[in-house]
Design a protein around this motif. Structure first.
Motif, PDB file in Angstrom:
ATOM      1  N   PRO A  52      -0.491  19.542  -1.578  1.00  0.00           N
ATOM      2  CA  PRO A  52      -1.896  19.763  -1.226  1.00  0.00           C
ATOM      3  C   PRO A  52      -2.381  21.134  -1.675  1.00  0.00           C
ATOM      4  O   PRO A  52      -1.593  22.042  -1.921  1.00  0.00           O
ATOM      5  N   LYS A  53      -3.693  21.272  -1.762  1.00  0.00           N
ATOM      6  CA  LYS A  53      -4.317  22.552  -2.102  1.00  0.00           C
ATOM      7  C   LYS A  53      -5.508  22.771  -1.174  1.00  0.00           C
ATOM      8  O   LYS A  53      -6.283  21.843  -0.928  1.00  0.00           O
ATOM      9  N   TYR A  54      -5.627  24.001  -0.659  1.00  0.00           N
ATOM     10  CA  TYR A  54      -6.730  24.345   0.243  1.00  0.00           C
ATOM     11  C   TYR A  54      -7.408  25.610  -0.268  1.00  0.00           C
ATOM     12  O   TYR A  54      -6.749  26.571  -0.653  1.00  0.00           O
ATOM     13  N   GLN A  55      -8.727  25.575  -0.268  1.00  0.00           N
ATOM     14  CA  GLN A  55      -9.475  26.734  -0.766  1.00  0.00           C
ATOM     15  C   GLN A  55     -10.806  26.832  -0.021  1.00  0.00           C
ATOM     16  O   GLN A  55     -11.516  25.842   0.148  1.00  0.00           O
ATOM     17  N   ILE A  56     -11.097  28.059   0.445  1.00  0.00           N
ATOM     18  CA  ILE A  56     -12.391  28.296   1.077  1.00  0.00           C
ATOM     19  C   ILE A  56     -13.484  28.154   0.023  1.00  0.00           C
ATOM     20  O   ILE A  56     -13.356  28.660  -1.097  1.00  0.00           O
ATOM     21  N   THR A  57     -14.540  27.446   0.357  1.00  0.00           N
ATOM     22  CA  THR A  57     -15.615  27.212  -0.605  1.00  0.00           C
ATOM     23  C   THR A  57     -16.952  27.589   0.013  1.00  0.00           C
ATOM     24  O   THR A  57     -17.106  27.643   1.240  1.00  0.00           O
ATOM     25  N   LEU A  84       0.822  -1.213   0.000  1.00  0.00           N
ATOM     26  CA  LEU A  84       0.000   0.000   0.000  1.00  0.00           C
ATOM     27  C   LEU A  84       0.855   1.262   0.000  1.00  0.00           C
ATOM     28  O   LEU A  84       0.582   2.220  -0.727  1.00  0.00           O
ATOM     29  N   LEU A  85       1.919   1.232   0.813  1.00  0.00           N
ATOM     30  CA  LEU A  85       2.788   2.409   0.888  1.00  0.00           C
ATOM     31  C   LEU A  85       3.572   2.598  -0.405  1.00  0.00           C
ATOM     32  O   LEU A  85       3.785   3.731  -0.848  1.00  0.00           O
ATOM     33  N   CYS A  86       4.026   1.480  -0.972  1.00  0.00           N
ATOM     34  CA  CYS A  86       4.768   1.581  -2.235  1.00  0.00           C
ATOM     35  C   CYS A  86       3.874   2.106  -3.358  1.00  0.00           C
ATOM     36  O   CYS A  86       4.336   2.818  -4.252  1.00  0.00           O
ATOM     37  N   PRO A  95      -5.825  16.408  -0.869  1.00  0.00           N
ATOM     38  CA  PRO A  95      -4.969  15.885   0.200  1.00  0.00           C
ATOM     39  C   PRO A  95      -3.550  15.582  -0.276  1.00  0.00           C
ATOM     40  O   PRO A  95      -3.282  15.496  -1.480  1.00  0.00           O
ATOM     41  N   ILE A  96      -2.636  15.423   0.679  1.00  0.00           N
ATOM     42  CA  ILE A  96      -1.242  15.088   0.351  1.00  0.00           C
ATOM     43  C   ILE A  96      -1.164  13.726  -0.333  1.00  0.00           C
ATOM     44  O   ILE A  96      -0.439  13.552  -1.312  1.00  0.00           O
ATOM     45  N   SER A  97      -1.910  12.773   0.192  1.00  0.00           N
ATOM     46  CA  SER A  97      -1.919  11.434  -0.412  1.00  0.00           C
ATOM     47  C   SER A  97      -3.003  11.378  -1.479  1.00  0.00           C
ATOM     48  O   SER A  97      -4.180  11.623  -1.189  1.00  0.00           O
ATOM     49  N   LYS A  98      -2.615  11.080  -2.715  1.00  0.00           N
ATOM     50  CA  LYS A  98      -3.568  11.068  -3.821  1.00  0.00           C
ATOM     51  C   LYS A  98      -4.626   9.995  -3.571  1.00  0.00           C
ATOM     52  O   LYS A  98      -4.302   8.842  -3.267  1.00  0.00           O
ATOM     53  N   ALA A  99      -5.888  10.397  -3.683  1.00  0.00           N
ATOM     54  CA  ALA A  99      -6.987   9.488  -3.408  1.00  0.00           C
ATOM     55  C   ALA A  99      -7.876   9.335  -4.640  1.00  0.00           C
ATOM     56  O   ALA A  99      -7.682  10.002  -5.660  1.00  0.00           O
TER      57      ALA A  99
END
Length: 765
Positions: free
Chosen positions: A34-39, A25-27, A74-78
């Motif tokens: 990351p990106k953050y935006q007020i919505t 899973l980690l590999c 998020p930092i980890s691509k989902a």
């Protein structure tokens, strides 16, 4: 005592599997900036806004008020790149709280809450709960603390305590929601940049993504595993609390269940890459070879591996033809091999042919080889070994025992739609495997792992009975519609509060059964007939390979004794005529001479047998077995000198052949060459000083030469070696009579008779 090892071995195996899956899973995971935006609130799905009301009420008690929503990457691509956070602000302490609804939803652990406080020196105090073990490397300018608690109040108190300490040297700054989002993005992006600089992650060519270095993954495995255990304890505590406080349980919206399922599918798809599957195959093959070389010859190991490759190759070929993906083969030490692949919409017919494609080709090839190259046919030994390995492995796999190929077919066609019968069928298979594995730990481990999956199979089959009826009344429009329907149905059956991993497994099983159920009953019957014909044909073919004349044997046993004798005589005479005709064409056909000699032996034509063995010895002059056989027939025809010549040649080829010495001694005894016989017995005793038969035989021969002292010494020595050797007492009895010791002779004779009687009673019992 050894059975105590099995539970330990299972425990160790499960730990290894857990670490291995985490490693994969980690590999596979991909890191991104990351990106953050007020919505605006109206962009957030209604079902999420409804869920957010629960943490809002709880956090309001700590002085937090909702101020905005964050849309973030998020930092980890989902699977889903668009995510929402609820943002709350504590004006008094200039701290923010974020609430994220977990995608892999659990009714007692639905919300992920974090507390943030930024300082004017751009330091961040971050308090998380059950997540710190998932961080790799250093987090620049960030103080991260994790409480691993089931109470949000404890998490908030921990944040306040640390904040109080830090405000003696730092100044917290009040940020607007927009400024907070910007500061958070800078902070998190700095974390990703730091991972890149330290070599813990590396860029993926042609993308803006990164992957974790495998050495970093290895170093992180144990901390993450231990952290996961602590995080699991949080859920365990909350489940315990939920027994007395039902407000802890959250109703999970169907939309969230569907999103969680898709996220899990995204995570597991392509979990093992093609290159890694190759290394996994080679590594498991190496362990497999090492596990068998201790009790199998190198040739047998090579044959076994080749047969397994042929078997699993049949499965893989069928999987490829039916559009399966991520195909691979894995060897299991001390056991065998298995082929794996993925296809969610496989039909019942496709699964049937995939299961049958493994054993059927191997069984056909094995039976064909066994019939064409039977034992004693002159073909190399490895051909017979290969044929019978093919037969036994594939015929065993065809048996209706779960989880063998035949068992999977039977379950697929008959039992999967009847939950109680299906469970009994699988339990029966586990019992059979457990019985076979009582002396083979890996087989027992395999049986126990299968047993662990039976409860989920039962739940799935039980739900599926009514579920399929509902689907027929309201057929799904598309995959999303089907997923909504299934998760809704799980709630109705009371499975909504199961851990997500179990709900996921249930849904996967139901989807597969939905595709299987589309097959008509006529198709099931047709496939069942094919399976039964294949199994029966395999048994008949194996019987034909073992006993080519088994049909004639059936007619043989239906006749009376006189008819049987006459039939046997005719068959043997026909065999002689056929082999004689073959020898006219090829006078050097050894197999023909062997077959004709057997037929002549059945007709008591010993001279004919001897004539055939004269030819066999001519063609194979250094074959000891052939010379021994010819010598035995020469003895039977009282050609003792001819037999002695054969024994002389055998002993020239093999000077330590004890049987040849014994037989030559007997032949010399027949021609009254007693000294020669004694010389042979002396050689035997040199090779084996405890050969009691040689001493007794030498004693009788010495008696014929009137060497009573030597004969009685032989008898005494045998009695010393084995006081229960009846023949030694009888030998000594005869010698004592010759010496006039009648009383001693009678005593030895009685002892000998008593021992013979005891031996007879023991044999009868």
């Amino acid at each position: 005592m050894q059975y105590l090892i099995y539970p330990i071995a299972i425990y160790v195996l499960l730990i290894v599997i857990r670490y291995f899956i985490l490693f994969l899973l980690l590999c596979k995971s991909q890191i991104q900036y990351p990106k953050y935006q007020i919505t605006k609130a109206d962009t957030v799905p209604i079902y999420l806004k409804d869920l957010f009301q629960t943490p809002i009420k709880e956090l309001e008690q700590f002085g937090f008020l909702p101020c905005s929503y964050l849309q973030y990457q998020p930092i980890s691509k989902a699977y889903q790149q668009t995510n929402w956070e609820l943002l709350l602000y504590n004006k008094a302490l200039k701290s923010y709280a974020t609430v994220v609804i977990r995608c892999l939803a659990d009714s007692v652990n639905l919300f992920d809450i974090e507390f943030y406080t930024f300082f004017k020196d751009k330091t961040l105090l971050l308090t998380v709960n059950g997540k710190q073990h998932g961080l790799i490397g250093e987090f620049p300018n960030t103080i991260v603390q994790d409480v691993y608690t089931s109470e949000i109040s404890v998490q908030w108190q921990t944040h306040q305590d640390r904040l109080k300490q830090l405000t003696t040297s730092k100044t917290a700054c009040g940020l607007s929601p927009e400024s907070f989002a910007q500061a958070l993005q800078i902070q998190m992006s700095g974390y990703v940049s730091n991972l890149t600089k330290t070599g813990k992650i590396s860029p993926i060519k042609g993308t803006e993504l990164f992957q974790i270095h495998w050495l970093t993954v290895l170093k992180s495995l144990n901390p993450m595993t231990q952290g996961n255990k602590k995080a699991a304890n949080i859920i365990k505590q909350r489940r315990q609390q939920a027994k007395t406080d039902s407000s802890i349980l959250q109703e999970i919206p169907i939309e969230l269940e569907v999103e969680g399922f898709k996220q899990m599918e995204y995570t597991q798809t392509g979990l093992v890459g093609k290159k890694f599957r190759t290394w996994l195959l080679l590594g498991s093959l190496g362990l497999f070879i090492a596990s068998y070389t201790s009790f199998l010859t190198p040739q047998s190991v090579v044959i076994f591996i080749a047969v397994l490759f042929f078997h699993e190759g049949g499965h893989l070929l069928a999987m490829t033809l039916f559009g399966y993906r991520d195909t691979s083969v894995l060897f299991v030490p001390f056991l065998g091999a298995l082929a794996t692949a993925r296809k969610d919409d496989a039909t019942l017919t496709q699964k049937f042919w995939i299961s049958l494609a493994g054993p059927l080709p191997g069984l056909i090839l094995g039976i064909g080889l066994a019939i064409l190259a039977p034992f004693g046919s002159g073909y190399p030994d490895w051909v017979q070994k290969t044929s019978w390995t093919l037969i036994f492995l594939n015929l065993f796999n065809l048996l209706p025992i779960y989880p063998l190929d035949g068992g999977q077919i039977a379950d697929l066609l008959l039992f999967s739609r009847f939950p109680y019968i299906g469970v009994l069928f699988k339990v029966f298979g586990v019992i059979i495997l457990g019985f076979l594995g009582k002396d083979r730990p890996m087989m027992l481990l395999f049986a126990m792992l299968i047993a662990m999956g039976i409860p989920n199979s039962f739940r799935s089959a039980k739900i599926n009975q009514k579920f399929q009826k509902e689907l027929q009344r309201n057929p799904p429009i598309d995959e999303d519609n089907l997923l909504h329907f299934i998760f809704k149905y799980l709630k109705q059956f009371g499975y909504g509060n199961l851990p997500f991993s179990k709900r996921y497994a249930l849904v996967k099983g139901l989807i597969q059964q939905q595709y299987e159920s589309r097959s008509k009953w006529k198709t099931r019957v047709f496939l069942l007939v094919i399976y039964c014909v294949t199994l029966l044909g395999g048994m008949v073919g194996t019987l034909q390979a073992i006993a080519p004349s088994w049909v004639r044997l059936l007619s043989y046993y239906s006749q009376n004794s006189q008819q049987r004798i006459e039939q046997i005589r005719k068959n043997r005479q026909q065999q002689i005529e056929l082999t004689t005709a073959a020898l006219r064409t090829n006078p050097n056909d050894i197999n023909a001479y062997i077959k004709r000699s057997r037929a002549r032996l059945g007709l008591h034509d010993y001279k004919g047998v001897l004539a055939d063995y004269d030819q066999i010895v001519r063609l194979k002059p250094h074959d000891i077995e052939s010379r021994m056989t010819r010598a035995s027939f020469r003895n039977r025809l009282k050609d003792y000198k001819g037999a002695i010549q054969d024994y002389n040649e055998i002993l020239r080829l093999d000077s330590q052949n004890v049987l040849a010495y014994h037989q030559r001694a007997k032949a010399r005894d027949f021609i009254q060459d007693y000294k020669g016989a004694i010389a042979d017995y002396n050689e035997i005793i040199k090779l084996n000083a405890k050969d009691t038969y040689a001493y007794i035989s030498r004693g009788y021969t010495r008696q014929k030469l009137q060497d009573y002292k030597g004969a009685i010494a032989d008898a005494n020595y045998v009695i010393q070696l084995n006081p229960k050797e009846a023949e030694a007492y009888m030998l000594r009895s005869e010698i004592r009579r010759h010496l006039g010791d009648n009383q001693g002779a009678i005593a030895d004779e009685q002892t000998g008779n008593t021992l013979f009687k005891a031996m007879d009673e023991e044999d009868r019992s």
